[in-house]
Design a protein around this motif. Structure first.
Motif, PDB file in Angstrom:
ATOM      1  N   SER A 183      27.613 103.674  38.341  1.00 19.62           N
ATOM      2  CA  SER A 183      26.793 104.125  39.462  1.00 19.62           C
ATOM      3  C   SER A 183      26.635 102.916  40.425  1.00 19.62           C
ATOM      4  N   LEU A 184      26.099 103.186  41.715  1.00 18.75           N
ATOM      5  CA  LEU A 184      25.773 102.292  42.705  1.00 18.75           C
ATOM      6  C   LEU A 184      24.544 101.999  42.911  1.00 18.75           C
ATOM      7  N   ARG A 185      24.091 100.608  42.747  1.00 19.82           N
ATOM      8  CA  ARG A 185      22.532 100.231  43.306  1.00 19.82           C
ATOM      9  C   ARG A 185      22.476  99.625  44.585  1.00 19.82           C
ATOM     10  N   VAL A 186      21.946 100.258  45.445  1.00 24.30           N
ATOM     11  CA  VAL A 186      21.799  99.736  46.549  1.00 24.30           C
ATOM     12  C   VAL A 186      20.446  98.756  46.841  1.00 24.30           C
ATOM     13  N   VAL A 187      20.576  97.649  47.079  1.00 23.73           N
ATOM     14  CA  VAL A 187      19.270  96.689  47.197  1.00 23.73           C
ATOM     15  C   VAL A 187      19.207  96.355  48.884  1.00 23.73           C
ATOM     16  N   HIS A 188      18.122  96.541  49.332  1.00 21.64           N
ATOM     17  CA  HIS A 188      17.590  96.322  50.699  1.00 21.64           C
ATOM     18  C   HIS A 188      16.264  95.347  50.597  1.00 21.64           C
ATOM     19  N   GLY A 189      16.238  94.381  51.268  1.00 18.59           N
ATOM     20  CA  GLY A 189      15.166  93.643  51.394  1.00 18.59           C
ATOM     21  C   GLY A 189      14.408  93.645  52.456  1.00 18.59           C
TER      22      GLY A 189
END
Length: 293
Positions: A183-189
């Motif tokens: 899976s691809l976990r996309v992290v945006h802050g």
């Protein structure tokens, strides 16, 4: 020139761990693995062996890639292992090697007693100058999870800046997830308004509105990529706070963390960027730095 997964090898535990990771990556990508060993004519090893002459030192250096290549061929059958020895300055040679690498892999030493990297001057110089992806791999810890035989591969983590999304960076992360069957976990802050600085209590309703807007921006950036890679399970995390902190935390469960570096061709010199710099030094998973315009 043909593409290879390339690794800088100097015989240290860090470089050997990087070589093993690179061999797994080469198997996934169905590419040859190239071991690049740099021999410096300057007396770098003299502090360790002051009585060795230059010929003896070069023979010692020649032995490193031959032995490593044999071990890698035995551990990863089917991977074509090539050896290249170059004389010169390591940072310059490896930056040049990155031009034909997919990717270039380097080792980094884990911090004793805590998670993270000690990224040396050579590694930082290569990351800052290379115009192809560079992966930093720790000697300590589990660096597996890239082999297709792993039953439950850990996710690939992507650090996403919605204000300046780049196709090269996002594409690299999606392709890495496909290669691993992960899976691809996309992290945006994102940052909340500076209430505390003005002595004001947080406005929870406003925070929720901002958070919803940031999450929508992430979804909008990823929409065409979800269509292009329909088999990839994408998890979107739009979180308040520093992006670097969230990426470091996410690295504990990741097979690979993917971050970007903007290419700057100016008199001001190169710049890694604060988020990427922090992730390089504190993530516990291998980190891929993808340069982009």
């Amino acid at each position: 020139m043909p593409r290879t997964v390339t690794v800088g090898l100097d015989g240290s535990p860090e470089s050997l761990a990087a070589a093993d990771w690179a061999a797994r990556e080469a198997k996934l990508r169905r590419l040859p693995l190239k071991l690049v060993n740099v021999w410096e004519p300057a007396p770098t090893p003299i502090a360790q062996a002051p009585l060795l002459g230059p010929e003896t030192r070069q023979q010692w250096s020649d032995h490193i890639p031959r032995e490593a290549a044999g071990e890698l061929r035995a551990a990863h059958p089917g991977v074509d292992v090539l050896v290249e020895q170059v004389t010169g300055r390591p940072a310059e040679v490896l930056t040049d090697a990155a031009k034909d690498a997919e990717p270039l892999v380097l080792g980094s030493r884990g911090l004793s007693g805590m998670g993270g990297f000690v990224v040396g001057s050579v590694g930082l110089a290569v990351v800052a100058h290379a115009e192809r992806p560079v992966v930093l791999v720790r000697a300590e810890g589990d660096t597996s999870g890239t082999d297709s035989g792993v039953p439950a591969p850990r996710p690939v983590v992507l650090g996403l800046d919605t204000t300046a999304p780049d196709d090269t960076l996002i594409g690299f992360a999606f392709e890495a997830a496909v290669l691993r069957g992960a899976s691809l976990r996309v992290v945006h802050g994102w940052n909340e308004p500076p209430y505390i600085a003005y002595g004001m209590p947080p406005d929870l309703e406003l925070n929720a509105q901002i958070g919803a807007g940031e999450a929508a921006a992430v979804s909008e950036v990823l929409r065409p990529w979800r269509q292009k890679f329909p088999t990839v399970d994408v998890v979107e995390d739009s979180l308040s706070g520093k992006a670097a902190n969230h990426l470091v935390e996410a690295s504990a469960e990741a097979s690979l963390v993917v971050v970007g570096r903007r290419i700057r061709r100016s008199a001001l010199g190169v710049h890694i960027g604060p988020v990427t710099h922090a992730v390089l030094h504190h993530a516990t998973a291998p980190v891929a730095v993808v340069p982009h315009d």
